[in-house]
Design a protein around this motif. Structure first.
Motif, PDB file in Angstrom:
ATOM      1  N   THR A 100     -50.560 -22.405  40.434  1.00 49.98           N
ATOM      2  CA  THR A 100     -50.739 -23.356  39.346  1.00 49.98           C
ATOM      3  C   THR A 100     -50.345 -22.693  38.035  1.00 49.98           C
ATOM      4  N   THR A 101     -49.528 -23.381  37.256  1.00 52.31           N
ATOM      5  CA  THR A 101     -49.077 -22.858  35.967  1.00 52.31           C
ATOM      6  C   THR A 101     -49.386 -23.852  34.868  1.00 52.31           C
ATOM      7  N   ARG A 113     -48.943 -28.936  33.140  1.00 50.92           N
ATOM      8  CA  ARG A 113     -49.572 -28.221  34.256  1.00 50.92           C
ATOM      9  C   ARG A 113     -48.809 -28.588  35.520  1.00 50.92           C
ATOM     10  N   VAL A 114     -48.418 -27.573  36.284  1.00 46.16           N
ATOM     11  CA  VAL A 114     -47.650 -27.781  37.508  1.00 46.16           C
ATOM     12  C   VAL A 114     -48.294 -26.971  38.622  1.00 46.16           C
ATOM     13  N   THR A 115     -48.473 -27.600  39.785  1.00 50.04           N
ATOM     14  CA  THR A 115     -48.980 -26.918  40.970  1.00 50.04           C
ATOM     15  C   THR A 115     -47.955 -27.040  42.081  1.00 50.04           C
ATOM     16  N   ASP A 141     -40.147 -26.990  31.203  1.00 50.85           N
ATOM     17  CA  ASP A 141     -39.360 -28.201  31.001  1.00 50.85           C
ATOM     18  C   ASP A 141     -40.263 -29.393  30.709  1.00 50.85           C
ATOM     19  N   ARG A 142     -41.340 -29.531  31.457  1.00 50.41           N
ATOM     20  CA  ARG A 142     -42.263 -30.648  31.231  1.00 50.41           C
ATOM     21  C   ARG A 142     -42.958 -30.526  29.879  1.00 50.41           C
ATOM     22  N   ALA A 143     -43.200 -29.286  29.455  1.00 49.98           N
ATOM     23  CA  ALA A 143     -43.844 -29.077  28.156  1.00 49.98           C
ATOM     24  C   ALA A 143     -42.883 -29.288  26.994  1.00 49.98           C
ATOM     25  N   GLY A 144     -41.583 -29.248  27.289  1.00 50.40           N
ATOM     26  CA  GLY A 144     -40.590 -29.428  26.248  1.00 50.40           C
ATOM     27  C   GLY A 144     -40.450 -28.234  25.325  1.00 50.40           C
ATOM     28  N   ALA A 370     -66.984 -27.818  35.521  1.00 47.34           N
ATOM     29  CA  ALA A 370     -66.297 -29.110  35.441  1.00 47.34           C
ATOM     30  C   ALA A 370     -64.799 -28.914  35.248  1.00 47.34           C
ATOM     31  N   LEU A 371     -64.331 -27.663  35.334  1.00 46.38           N
ATOM     32  CA  LEU A 371     -62.924 -27.362  35.062  1.00 46.38           C
ATOM     33  C   LEU A 371     -62.042 -27.467  36.301  1.00 46.38           C
ATOM     34  N   GLY A 372     -62.650 -27.713  37.467  1.00 44.55           N
ATOM     35  CA  GLY A 372     -61.884 -27.961  38.675  1.00 44.55           C
ATOM     36  C   GLY A 372     -61.095 -26.757  39.152  1.00 44.55           C
ATOM     37  N   ASP A 373     -60.030 -27.035  39.925  1.00 47.04           N
ATOM     38  CA  ASP A 373     -59.254 -25.937  40.490  1.00 47.04           C
ATOM     39  C   ASP A 373     -58.256 -25.355  39.496  1.00 47.04           C
ATOM     40  N   GLY A 374     -58.283 -25.842  38.254  1.00 49.95           N
ATOM     41  CA  GLY A 374     -57.439 -25.253  37.214  1.00 49.95           C
ATOM     42  C   GLY A 374     -58.156 -24.210  36.388  1.00 49.95           C
ATOM     43  N   VAL A 375     -59.364 -23.814  36.801  1.00 55.00           N
ATOM     44  CA  VAL A 375     -60.171 -22.909  35.987  1.00 55.00           C
ATOM     45  C   VAL A 375     -59.497 -21.553  35.786  1.00 55.00           C
TER      46      VAL A 375
END
Length: 407
Positions: A100-101, A113-115, A141-144, A370-375
């Motif tokens: 995850t980035t 955020r990309v997984t 790219d998604r962040a521009g 509460a931050l999920g798997d992106g912690v």
């Protein structure tokens, strides 16, 4: 007598610049007087550092307007604003099955955020590096934002990490995959390596359940247990970087290993299925024990299934022993259960809390993240921002922008 004066002065200036950036991030337009109040620095120091940070591209100075800001003998105050878009940072979590980035601006706001699925074994180091390249390029790219805008990249790994950023493990996966060197060589980015549980602790204190808590343990509790420990607001590493490693649980009665909540919820759920054929677990997994997941066990227990409840009671007892042992060692105010399993683990908190006094004289408060798997990737953003703040006088977003424009 003057030996060491210049380096000492520069060190003080770095500390002051870091304090200034912390005060300005998210504060909007501020004046020198407001910065003096926020940092305790003198006006001369504040203005001098502001001028340097403007030159480097961290701050923008706004034109004076009559009636705006404070005044000194009729002269309008100089006004500054932190440039959130001055540069960017990356936070990367290399997990067992995915990467995850997150790309964030200088205020820590996630821009993308990309997984991506990622097989850790039977894959060459070159292939692993290619996957990292693809996911980083996709996220940027998604962040521009251009790759040239990246000032720091923090990478979380499920292994102890030394003070110099080296992975302290004999696992073949990390021996053959020098992620810090590969990413740095390919992109020229400053790469920071850190243990994933340590990054989770940074994330929880920054934006999670532990905001304002200085003495903290965060436990990643999915398939394996790992912990990050903060004492007086400072992340602890130990002599070699192994502080918070939980291998000692192998020798704790009633625990015996470092497998986590997700592992044992599924394992004990399957055992329960065999002795309780009428359990809702059988319906949820379609009658196939191999298909039973931890989430199914938690769902069945939440719906009142007695058999699933037995499995979770057993799991709560095990976690009470594990949390009690580390609480006896480091005496935290709060223990946060984090990771992908955290939302489900809320069901365990009451039973763990009731049993903690059986295993420690200093029971902490308990919470789930509460931050999920992106912690971990979020904590990596905080880690990268901390590095940038500390080295702000050595980093120049203005130069990055000129370089990007020239290309």
């Amino acid at each position: 007598m003057l030996t060491g004066t210049a380096p000492s002065t520069q060190l003080v200036r770095r500390v002051n610049a870091s304090a200034m950036l912390k005060a300005m991030r998210g504060a909007g337009i501020v004046t020198g007087t407001e910065l003096m109040a926020a940092t305790g620095l003198s006006r001369a120091t504040v203005i001098s550092i502001c001028d340097e940070l403007v030159h480097l591209g961290w701050l923008q100075e706004l034109e004076n307007q009559r009636g705006a800001g404070d005044y000194v003998k009729g002269r309008p105050a100089r006004r500054f604003v932190f440039d959130d878009g001055a540069a960017s940072v990356l936070g990367i979590d290399i997990g067992a099955n995915k990467i995850t980035t997150i790309v964030a601006d200088m205020a820590g706001k996630p821009l993308s955020r990309v997984t991506m699925p990622f097989r850790t074994y039977n894959v060459s180091a070159g292939e692993r590096a290619d996957v990292l390249d693809r996911i980083a390029a996709d996220a940027l790219d998604r962040a521009g934002v251009p790759a040239a805008s990246v000032l720091a990249v923090s990478v979380g790994v499920a292994a102890p990490v030394g003070r110099n950023g080296e992975v302290l493990t004999v696992q073949e996966f990390w021996k053959s995959f020098d992620v810090s060197r590969i990413v740095s060589e390919r992109h020229g980015w400053r790469v920071l390596l850190e243990n994933d549980a340590n990054l989770a602790a940074l994330a929880e204190r920054w934006q999670g359940a532990a905001q304002g808590v200085d003495n903290l343990v965060v436990m990643l509790a999915g398939d394996r247990l790992g912990s990050g420990v903060l004492e007086s607001g400072r992340l602890l590493h130990g002599q070699l970087g192994g502080f918070g490693e939980l291998g000692y649980l192998n020798n704790v009665d009633g625990v015996g290993d470092t497998y986590g909540i997700a592992h044992y919820a599924a394992l004990w759920g399957r055992e329960i299925m065999e002795s309780h054929p009428d359990s809702k677990l059988r319906v949820l997994c379609g009658g196939d024990p191999a298909a039973l997941t931890a989430e199914m066990v938690f769902k069945a227990a939440a719906d009142g299934d007695t058999a699933a409840g037995e499995a979770l009671n057993r799991l709560a007892h095990r976690m009470a022993r594990a949390i009690g042992s580390i609480s006896t060692l480091v005496n935290p105010e709060l223990v946060v259960i984090a990771g992908a399993v955290a939302a489900s683990a809320e069901l365990l908190i009451p039973a763990i809390t009731r049993q903690l006094l059986d295993f420690t004289f200093t029971p902490p408060r308990l919470a789930t993240s509460a931050l999920g798997d992106g912690v971990v990737s979020l904590g990596a953003i905080r880690h990268a921002l901390d590095y940038v703040e500390e080295h702000a006088l050595d980093l120049s977003p203005a130069t990055l922008r000129k370089g990007a424009g020239a290309s």
